[in-house]
Scaffold this active site. Sequence first.
Site, PDB file in Angstrom:
ATOM      1  CG  ASP A  31      22.912 -85.930 -37.155  1.00 12.56           C
ATOM      2  OD1 ASP A  31      21.986 -86.086 -36.376  1.00 12.56           O
ATOM      3  OD2 ASP A  31      23.962 -85.559 -36.583  1.00 12.56           O
ATOM      4  CE  LYS A  45      21.087 -83.690 -29.375  1.00 12.73           C
ATOM      5  NZ  LYS A  45      22.181 -83.258 -28.105  1.00 12.73           N
ATOM      6  CD1 TRP A 104      26.531 -81.530 -32.754  1.00  8.08           C
ATOM      7  CD2 TRP A 104      27.989 -83.557 -32.378  1.00  8.08           C
ATOM      8  NE1 TRP A 104      26.734 -81.902 -31.434  1.00  8.08           N
ATOM      9  CE2 TRP A 104      27.592 -83.115 -31.012  1.00  8.08           C
ATOM     10  CE3 TRP A 104      28.633 -84.592 -32.524  1.00  8.08           C
ATOM     11  CZ2 TRP A 104      27.684 -83.488 -29.868  1.00  8.08           C
ATOM     12  CZ3 TRP A 104      28.849 -85.146 -30.796  1.00  8.08           C
ATOM     13  CH2 TRP A 104      28.870 -84.643 -29.772  1.00  8.08           C
TER      14      TRP A 104
END
Length: 362
Positions: free
Chosen positions: A173, A197, A102
């Site tokens: 992030d 999440k 990511w």
Amino acid sequence: MTRKIVFNAGPSALPLPVLERAKEELLDFEGTGLSILEHSHRGKAFTRVSEETLALFSELMELPKTHSALFVQGGASLQFAMLAMNFLKPGASADYLVTGHWAKLALQEARRLGTARAAADCAEKGAYVRLPRAGELALDPKAAYVHLTTNNTIFGTQWAEYPDVKGVPLVADMSSDILSRPAQASKFALIYAGAQKNLGPAGLALVAVNRDWLKQARTDVPDILRYQIHLDKQSLYHTPPTFAVYLAGLVLKWIKENGGAVGMAKRNEEKAGLLYGALDRLSGFYRAPVAKEARSRMNVVFRLPSEELDEAFVAEAGKAGMTGLKGHRSTGGVRASLYNAVSRRDVETLVSFMDDFARKRG
Ligand SMILES: Cc1ncc(COP(=O)(O)O)c(C=O)c1O
């Protein structure tokens, strides 16, 4: 109905009391005679939900007075682009700490828009099983910002302590560990996270931004992609994903009732301790590839002696009521995601299954 134990990497487990409450109020939200799904985003009922959710997020994140919270659609991936669109001005350069898939994507998106450097990349034979050491960071003191990914969802690494970036605005992030521990928000100029999440359903991103830094953002960007516009409009610039915001609100209340970020950290440390403890104890059978000091408390990655055994493990765990254990398609192996809503008991069930499996197949 028997509910499974959910070890999904995202979308992932939600606290049962949250799902039950959402079910209870689905047809009639707080006596209004209509579902929250049917309320206008400009109406009183939803405006209150939105304001309360933003306030609770700010409280649990312990945002300093300099920072504001907002909601944006489009998940975390949109944030990769939006960040660079707002803060990577022509002639400027941004630094990215590449610690996984990511983080690499975030860098790639920034490169479409301007100059972005990998100030560290700790891949070893294509795998990210550790974090960069202080001496491995080649930071540009003039960078527009430094971007890092606090938790590597796929390979299972997590920053325990954030690097010193010498006053350059730090952006995180936090998609896969937000509110799983205290956020240390004052260290960051901007934080973003996809909700799916630890905070609720997919499609929603939560953002915390330093308003002074935001003043430096570009204004020649479409309104929908400007943080300032979303902030000025209290995250109601356009129709927000109302149900996702409502559900994130319920999850945040659950986090607060269970001790806030500190309570979550304690719970997550215990859960991860149990699972890594089992992996270390049974290291003749299971292999945990991540360097110990970089182990993630959210995504625990391991392998069995062969791919066939990995598959058999996931299949048999499925029969025993556990789902979501298959490793990411790029890495294979097994991954147990232990987000906030996964209980200690769920992890104990997994560990006892692992003991049995190792005994039978080892
Ligand atoms: C750390 C991290 N960043 C970004 C993303 C992408 O999120 P989204 O699918 O919401 O765009 C993910 C998804 O799993 C992630 O784990």
